[in-house]
Design a protein around this motif. Structure first.
Motif: not given
Length: 226
Positions: A150-169
């Motif tokens: 679950l930790n790996v899945a959460l780190l994937f989700l967290l990092t992916g969302m940071v990348y997404f909002v970074n992309y948009e900004l």
């Protein structure tokens, strides 16, 4: 050389495309600030929720962060090159939204938004944000949680969302007026120039598909620094 060279749109053609987009796609009730707030709030909620759910992360599990960053950088490049600039069955909305609207609204000679209502021509619509979350985040999250931890899945989700909002900004910032303070940040001008080159009609389907960091562009030799 590219097989097909597009002519530069005239100032009048770009003005007409912008006015048509504003008339057809932007509701009188639309507020760009609210659109941006939705994107940032959604991302922040996922980031905070994922962070709070982490528990006793092992050293090897932290490798999920750089691996996810590389995956996101490649997905950004591939999605931009093969979906946003080429019609794909079932994903026509993405192609129309990007190649036929965004790139007519902005060319390399007309990169700046006029006001916050033009955010609609830059930011992903909420329906596409929901689509990408369901298509790219949810299935991989489930597989990682089941097959690794679950930790790996959460780190994937967290990092992916940071990348997404970074992309948009980043993408929004590239289209702000050149006297905006963000253009004075160290290194920002170089990244903005890469995106401006991508908006050259001759190059948009061939070069500079990474909006954020041009790693995959460099790897795939689609990086154009002119």
């Amino acid at each position: 050389m590219h097989a097909k060279v597009k002519q530069f749109p005239s100032d009048r053609a770009v003005d007409n495309a912008r006015q048509q987009f504003r008339n057809d796609q932007i509701s009188p009730t639309y507020r760009g600030e609210w659109h941006l707030a939705f994107t940032c709030t959604l991302a922040l909620a996922v980031i905070i929720g994922s962070s709070m759910a982490l528990h006793a992360v092992q050293a090897l599990e932290w490798l999920a962060v750089p691996v996810t960053w590389l995956y996101a950088n490649f997905a950004e490049w591939a999605g931009h090159r093969f979906v946003m600039h080429r019609p794909v069955k079932g994903l026509g909305l993405v192609y129309r939204r990007h190649a036929l609207q965004h790139h007519r609204f902005f060319t390399h000679d007309h990169m700046e938004i006029d006001d916050a209502r033009d955010f609609k021509a830059v930011l992903f619509p909420p329906v596409l944000v929901s689509f990408f979350v369901c298509a790219f985040f949810a299935p991989i999250f489930a597989v990682l949680a089941w097959s690794i931890s679950l930790n790996v899945a959460l780190l994937f989700l967290l990092t992916g969302m940071v990348y997404f909002v970074n992309y948009e900004l980043f993408h929004l910032a590239y289209h702000l007026k050149e006297d905006h303070w963000v253009h004075r940040l160290p290194g920002f001008h170089r990244l903005a120039q890469l995106h401006t080159t991508h908006h050259d009609p001759r190059l948009m389907a061939h070069k500079n598909f990474n909006i954020s960091y041009p790693f995959t562009d460099w790897l795939m030799r689609t990086w154009d620094r002119r």
